[in-house]
Design a protein around this motif. Structure first.
Motif, short mmCIF file in Angstrom:
data_model
loop_
_atom_site.label_atom_id
_atom_site.label_comp_id
_atom_site.label_asym_id
_atom_site.label_seq_id
_atom_site.Cartn_x
_atom_site.Cartn_y
_atom_site.Cartn_z
N LEU A 195 1.08 -1.48 0.24
CA LEU A 195 -0.19 0.34 -0.11
C LEU A 195 0.73 1.39 0.11
O LEU A 195 1.94 1.90 0.82
CB LEU A 195 -1.00 -0.21 1.59
N VAL A 196 0.48 1.72 -1.33
CA VAL A 196 1.79 3.39 -1.19
C VAL A 196 1.09 4.48 -0.76
O VAL A 196 -0.20 5.04 -1.48
CB VAL A 196 2.22 3.24 -2.52
N LEU A 197 1.55 5.24 -0.27
CA LEU A 197 0.68 6.39 0.23
C LEU A 197 1.19 7.93 -0.31
O LEU A 197 2.28 7.85 0.32
CB LEU A 197 0.39 6.57 2.01
N VAL A 198 0.70 8.76 -1.10
CA VAL A 198 1.11 8.89 -1.24
C VAL A 198 0.39 10.81 -0.94
O VAL A 198 -0.42 11.01 -1.46
CB VAL A 198 1.09 9.47 -3.52
N ASP A 199 1.15 11.63 -0.39
CA ASP A 199 1.01 12.71 0.39
C ASP A 199 0.86 13.87 -0.58
O ASP A 199 1.84 14.08 -1.75
CB ASP A 199 2.37 13.40 1.07
N PRO A 200 -0.36 14.09 -0.94
CA PRO A 200 -0.41 15.46 -2.35
C PRO A 200 0.17 16.72 -1.71
O PRO A 200 1.13 16.98 -0.52
CB PRO A 200 -1.78 15.80 -1.85
N LYS A 201 -0.07 17.65 -2.91
CA LYS A 201 0.63 19.21 -2.86
C LYS A 201 -0.18 19.76 -1.81
O LYS A 201 -1.12 20.12 -1.74
CB LYS A 201 0.98 19.54 -3.94
N ALA A 219 1.17 8.12 9.75
CA ALA A 219 2.10 7.13 9.61
C ALA A 219 2.70 6.11 10.92
O ALA A 219 3.72 6.68 11.18
CB ALA A 219 2.96 8.28 8.60
N LEU A 220 1.69 4.80 10.40
CA LEU A 220 2.60 4.15 11.92
C LEU A 220 4.25 3.35 11.45
O LEU A 220 4.11 3.43 9.99
CB LEU A 220 1.34 3.54 12.02
N ALA A 235 2.85 -4.45 3.11
CA ALA A 235 4.06 -3.35 3.57
C ALA A 235 3.14 -2.09 3.11
O ALA A 235 2.08 -2.22 2.55
CB ALA A 235 5.43 -4.21 2.75
N VAL A 236 3.79 -0.93 4.05
CA VAL A 236 3.43 0.40 4.21
C VAL A 236 3.87 1.15 2.97
O VAL A 236 5.34 1.15 4.54
CB VAL A 236 2.18 0.94 4.90
N ARG A 237 4.67 1.92 1.74
CA ARG A 237 5.22 3.00 2.33
C ARG A 237 4.38 3.94 2.53
O ARG A 237 3.25 4.23 1.57
CB ARG A 237 6.00 1.95 0.30
N ASN A 238 5.56 4.89 1.75
CA ASN A 238 4.81 6.71 2.41
C ASN A 238 6.35 7.61 1.72
O ASN A 238 7.18 7.40 1.22
CB ASN A 238 4.93 7.51 3.72
N THR A 239 5.15 8.33 0.63
CA THR A 239 5.74 9.07 -0.03
C THR A 239 5.38 10.44 -0.47
O THR A 239 3.97 10.35 0.45
CB THR A 239 6.38 7.94 -1.54
N SER A 240 6.16 10.89 -1.48
CA SER A 240 5.25 12.14 -2.12
C SER A 240 4.69 12.51 -3.06
O SER A 240 5.22 12.44 -4.08
CB SER A 240 6.34 13.43 -1.05
N PRO A 250 6.08 -4.82 -4.73
CA PRO A 250 5.10 -5.92 -5.27
C PRO A 250 3.46 -5.82 -4.58
O PRO A 250 2.56 -5.00 -4.32
CB PRO A 250 5.23 -6.90 -3.76
N GLY A 251 3.37 -5.60 -6.25
CA GLY A 251 1.71 -5.20 -6.26
C GLY A 251 0.94 -4.12 -5.79
O GLY A 251 0.18 -4.08 -4.72
N PRO A 252 1.45 -2.62 -6.10
CA PRO A 252 1.43 -1.62 -4.82
C PRO A 252 -0.59 -0.96 -5.42
O PRO A 252 -1.02 -1.11 -6.81
CB PRO A 252 2.03 -0.63 -5.70
N ALA A 253 -0.86 -0.71 -5.05
CA ALA A 253 -2.08 -0.25 -4.88
C ALA A 253 -1.73 1.08 -4.60
O ALA A 253 -1.68 1.55 -3.09
CB ALA A 253 -2.88 -0.96 -3.65
#
Length: 274
Positions: A195-201, A219-220, A235-240, A250-253
């Motif tokens: 699960l990829v969490l993309v911070d917005p502008k 963001a835990l 897996a949980v990833r944070n990005t901007s 692997p299989g990102p949502a």
């Protein structure tokens, strides 16, 4: 004081940061910078969130008012010290304030929250200065001016504290709603996916605990997500929005977040076989 603090932490078995190994600690120009920032945060009677946001967005009204109020209050303290407190007592209280924040000075980055230990000491010194100025004022106009400044300072600090508390409450409610959506999405994810969490502008920068948007408040750590969902395979990833997308996931949502805390899917890919 800092060395005694670190030595006591080591004595009781707590982790002790090492300046050569810990990226959060440094002995250098950060020490006077941190001292100035913490002193300013404790001194100004307006929310520092407004000052920081204004400076970041080049909207200079609140930064100018903050700087002006800091100069006025520093001048008021200096007049009070000269007129009645005495340099000896002023040095004692100044040293007490320095001791209260000394353990945080070697940090590379300090938060406004660290300045709260300085506020009681500064409050006592300000009260002594105010009493000295009012008692020694030889004209009614000067006494009224000093009392008016006291009302503005006390009122400003009261409103700032109320605003900070309200902001933290709003951030907590926002992050709580967002975290529930993230946990629900993790529970629904396929086996061995990301699960990829993309911070917005953002229209305003995040600041300490008082101004938090995007996924910052939710963001835990991986272990915390596992305890709440039972899914160690996700897996949980944070990005901007301006960072390069992490590769080989692997299989990102991929999801982003709106202003009201709703998660919006950007795209999903099927899980890769292993």
């Amino acid at each position: 004081i800092t060395l005694l603090y670190l030595g006591w932490r080591s004595h009781v078995g707590a982790s002790t940061p090492l300046f050569h190994a810990d990226p959060r600690m440094q002995l250098g120009a950060n020490i006077p910078r941190n001292l100035a920032q913490l002193g300013l945060a404790a001194l100004v009677p307006v929310p520092t969130t407004w000052i920081y946001t204004g400076a970041t967005l080049h909207r200079w009204l609140w930064p100018a008012l903050g700087a002006l109020s800091a100069v006025l209050l520093a001048t008021f303290l200096a007049v009070g010290v000269r007129s009645g407190i005495g340099r000896g007592r002023a040095w004692v209280w100044g040293l007490a304030g320095l001791v209260s924040i000394a353990p945080t000075l070697p940090l590379r980055h300090v938060s406004e929250l660290y300045a709260y230990s300085l506020v009681p000491v500064l409050g006592v010194l300000f009260g002594l200065a105010a009493g000295s100025v009012v008692e020694r004022a030889d004209r009614l106009a000067r006494r009224l001016g000093a009392c008016s400044l006291l009302v503005v300072v006390l009122g400003g600090n009261a409103l700032s504290s109320r605003w900070d508390a309200s902001a933290m409450n709003r951030n907590g409610e926002y992050s709580g709603r967002l975290l529930e959506r993230i946990l629900g999405r993790i529970r629904a994810m396929p086996h061995r996916s990301t699960l990829v969490l993309v911070d917005p502008k953002l229209d305003a920068p995040n600041y300490s605990e008082f101004q938090m948007k995007g996924f910052r408040g939710a963001a835990l750590s991986p272990e915390q997500f596992f305890r709440l969902t039972g899914r160690r395979d996700v897996a949980v990833r944070n990005t901007s929005h301006f960072d390069p997308f992490p590769a080989d996931l692997p299989g990102p949502a991929v999801f982003t977040v709106l202003e009201d805390g709703d998660m919006v899917p950007l795209y999903c890919l099927p899980a890769r076989p292993r």
